[in-house]
Scaffold this motif. Structure first.
Motif, PDB file in Angstrom:
ATOM      1  N   VAL A  80       3.215  -4.428   8.275  1.00 20.14           N
ATOM      2  CA  VAL A  80       4.160  -5.480   7.892  1.00 20.14           C
ATOM      3  C   VAL A  80       4.774  -6.089   9.146  1.00 20.14           C
ATOM      4  O   VAL A  80       5.336  -5.374   9.982  1.00 20.14           O
ATOM      5  N   LEU A 122       8.443  -4.923   0.090  1.00 18.03           N
ATOM      6  CA  LEU A 122       8.004  -4.737   1.477  1.00 18.03           C
ATOM      7  C   LEU A 122       8.097  -3.271   1.892  1.00 18.03           C
ATOM      8  O   LEU A 122       7.226  -2.762   2.609  1.00 18.03           O
ATOM      9  N   ALA A 155       5.178  -1.581   0.495  1.00 18.44           N
ATOM     10  CA  ALA A 155       3.994  -1.881   1.302  1.00 18.44           C
ATOM     11  C   ALA A 155       3.951  -1.006   2.546  1.00 18.44           C
ATOM     12  O   ALA A 155       2.900  -0.444   2.891  1.00 18.44           O
ATOM     13  N   CYS A 156       5.082  -0.867   3.215  1.00 15.92           N
ATOM     14  CA  CYS A 156       5.148   0.019   4.383  1.00 15.92           C
ATOM     15  C   CYS A 156       4.774   1.447   3.993  1.00 15.92           C
ATOM     16  O   CYS A 156       4.047   2.142   4.717  1.00 15.92           O
ATOM     17  N   SER A 198      -2.293  -5.711   5.285  1.00 15.96           N
ATOM     18  CA  SER A 198      -1.291  -6.390   6.106  1.00 15.96           C
ATOM     19  C   SER A 198      -0.466  -7.374   5.287  1.00 15.96           C
ATOM     20  O   SER A 198      -0.945  -7.947   4.307  1.00 15.96           O
ATOM     21  N   VAL A 199       0.781  -7.550   5.703  1.00 12.51           N
ATOM     22  CA  VAL A 199       1.665  -8.595   5.189  1.00 12.51           C
ATOM     23  C   VAL A 199       2.317  -9.265   6.392  1.00 12.51           C
ATOM     24  O   VAL A 199       2.946  -8.595   7.210  1.00 12.51           O
ATOM     25  N   ILE A 209       2.982  -9.412  -2.638  1.00 13.66           N
ATOM     26  CA  ILE A 209       3.177  -8.339  -1.655  1.00 13.66           C
ATOM     27  C   ILE A 209       2.653  -7.017  -2.192  1.00 13.66           C
ATOM     28  O   ILE A 209       2.048  -6.220  -1.450  1.00 13.66           O
ATOM     29  N   ALA A 255       7.989  -1.431   9.811  1.00  8.49           N
ATOM     30  CA  ALA A 255       7.751  -2.867   9.961  1.00  8.49           C
ATOM     31  C   ALA A 255       8.086  -3.313  11.382  1.00  8.49           C
ATOM     32  O   ALA A 255       8.891  -2.681  12.079  1.00  8.49           O
TER      33      ALA A 255
END
Length: 388
Positions: free
Chosen positions: A262, A252, A255-256, A234-235, A228, A294
């Motif tokens: 996400v 996560l 990542a955002c 993108s995830v 991640i 997300a």
């Protein structure tokens, strides 16, 4: 010990259609001449499961060595998904299977502490001497083949020997029997095919003396965090219920924060008829994830697959749910790949999920739409969300 192996596959089929996976499993059993090993978290007591067990019994009577590996705690949980008469019929079929010469192995942790909190084996593998293996999320039960979304891989090539070794390990078969089975596999070109990396972790071997209160060093969790953390665009995630351990949730959120798109696809609160508790635990994650940007989708029929697709360039698929149990209680395994063709297929799969009428994207006002009794349950069970 942790298991990590990199091998090649000459063929990889993504089994999304439930009838297609069922057919692959049944054909393997019906054509087996020497051995079949099947590992699953639980074996259902429904008619569909009975059909497969009958096929296994038929194979035993032909002289095939048939080994069925179940998780003891998972099998107890499955008692909630059927009637008393169905459970009785399953017990009768299992006795008949054993009497005919079939081997049933019930996995259970040696440690009382791990047994007490539901530790066990959650990896799903089916393999025979034909040199084909099925690996993924599906249990042998009605829900997996008639209701929930599942994803498995049907694989041929060198990696089948690795999956056979894992299945033999879970069954606690002798080295001699494993060597015999391996010798029966067909030869495959070692330098051709898709590169796949198989990672299995048993957290019971890496928990501290204070467990379940101490930390667990789960290297499979770490691999997923690193996957991640590599995301730039993108995830995409599927899980039964999204209720991750803090390190995965933090990844996560990072990542955002980087602007990564996400998406999380998991089950609606009514997908598991017997209890709202797993959804209650998952819903405790909603506010922070939505605030971070997300998107969360709930599948009314049920989303039981376990996939992470990063930047449409790396994918991981297998048995690991986004939950505490996968991190600190259950033996789990995932296959990782950066093969372009395979990743493109998973991208198409997520496009289909996004457009499915079964999936509803969570709105900002989701909480106000809940029944009062469910809101109360969310408040009452919040302290227990690690365990439900």
């Amino acid at each position: 010990m942790s298991g990590t192996r990199t091998s090649t596959a000459t063929s990889v089929k993504i089994l999304v259609d439930r009838d297609a996976e069922w057919a692959a499993r049944m054909i393997m059993i019906e054509r087996a001449q020497r051995f079949v090993i099947l590992t699953t978290y639980y074996f259902g007591s429904d008619e569909r499961s009975g059909t497969l067990l009958d096929a296994l019994l038929c194979a035993v009577r032909k002289g095939v060595r048939v080994v069925l590996v179940l998780d003891r705690f998972g099998q107890r949980l499955a008692q909630n998904l059927g009637t008393h008469s169905e459970h009785q019929r399953l017990r009768e079929r299992m006795r008949e299977f054993r009497t005919a010469g079939g081997l049933v192995v019930e996995c259970s942790p040696r440690s009382f502490r791990h047994r007490w909190i539901g530790g066990g084996m959650h990896v799903k593998i089916q393999v025979s001497e034909a040199g084909v293996a099925v690996f993924g999320s599906s249990n042998i039960a009605h829900h997996s083949f008639r209701r929930w979304n599942e994803i498995s891989l049907e694989i041929e090539g060198d990696i089948v020997a690795d999956l056979l070794e894992e299945a033999c390990r879970f069954a606690e078969l002798s080295e001699q029997e494993h060597a015999t089975f391996k010798a029966w596999l067909p030869a495959t070109p070692s330098s051709e095919g898709v590169e796949l990396r198989y990672v299995r972790e048993d957290p019971q071997e890496r928990s501290g003396r204070l467990f379940p209160f101490g930390a667990v060093d789960n290297r499979l969790t770490t691999e997923l965090v690193e996957l991640i953390d590599r995301a730039q665009q993108s995830v995409r995630i599927t899980a039964f219920y999204y209720k991750p351990v803090p390190v995965l949730k933090a990844a996560l959120l990072r990542a955002c924060g980087r602007g990564v798109d996400v998406e999380i696809f998991h089950s609606h609160r009514d997908s598991l008829e017997v209890s709202h508790l797993p959804w209650i635990s998952a819903s405790a994650q909603y506010a922070s994830m939505l605030k971070a940007g997300a998107r969360i989708y709930e599948n009314l029929a049920g989303e039981h697959s376990k996939v992470i697709l990063v930047d449409d360039r790396e994918v991981s698929v297998g048995s690991y749910n986004f939950e505490h149990a996968a991190h600190d209680r259950l033996v789990e395994a995932m296959i990782f790949s950066d093969d372009a063709t395979l990743c493109a297929s998973f991208r198409s799969l997520f496009d289909a999920l996004r457009g499915s009428q079964d999936n509803t994207m969570l709105s900002a006002g989701w909480r106000s739409e809940l029944p009062a009794t469910l809101q109360l349950k969310r408040w009452l069970y919040r302290p227990l969300r690690r365990w439900i």
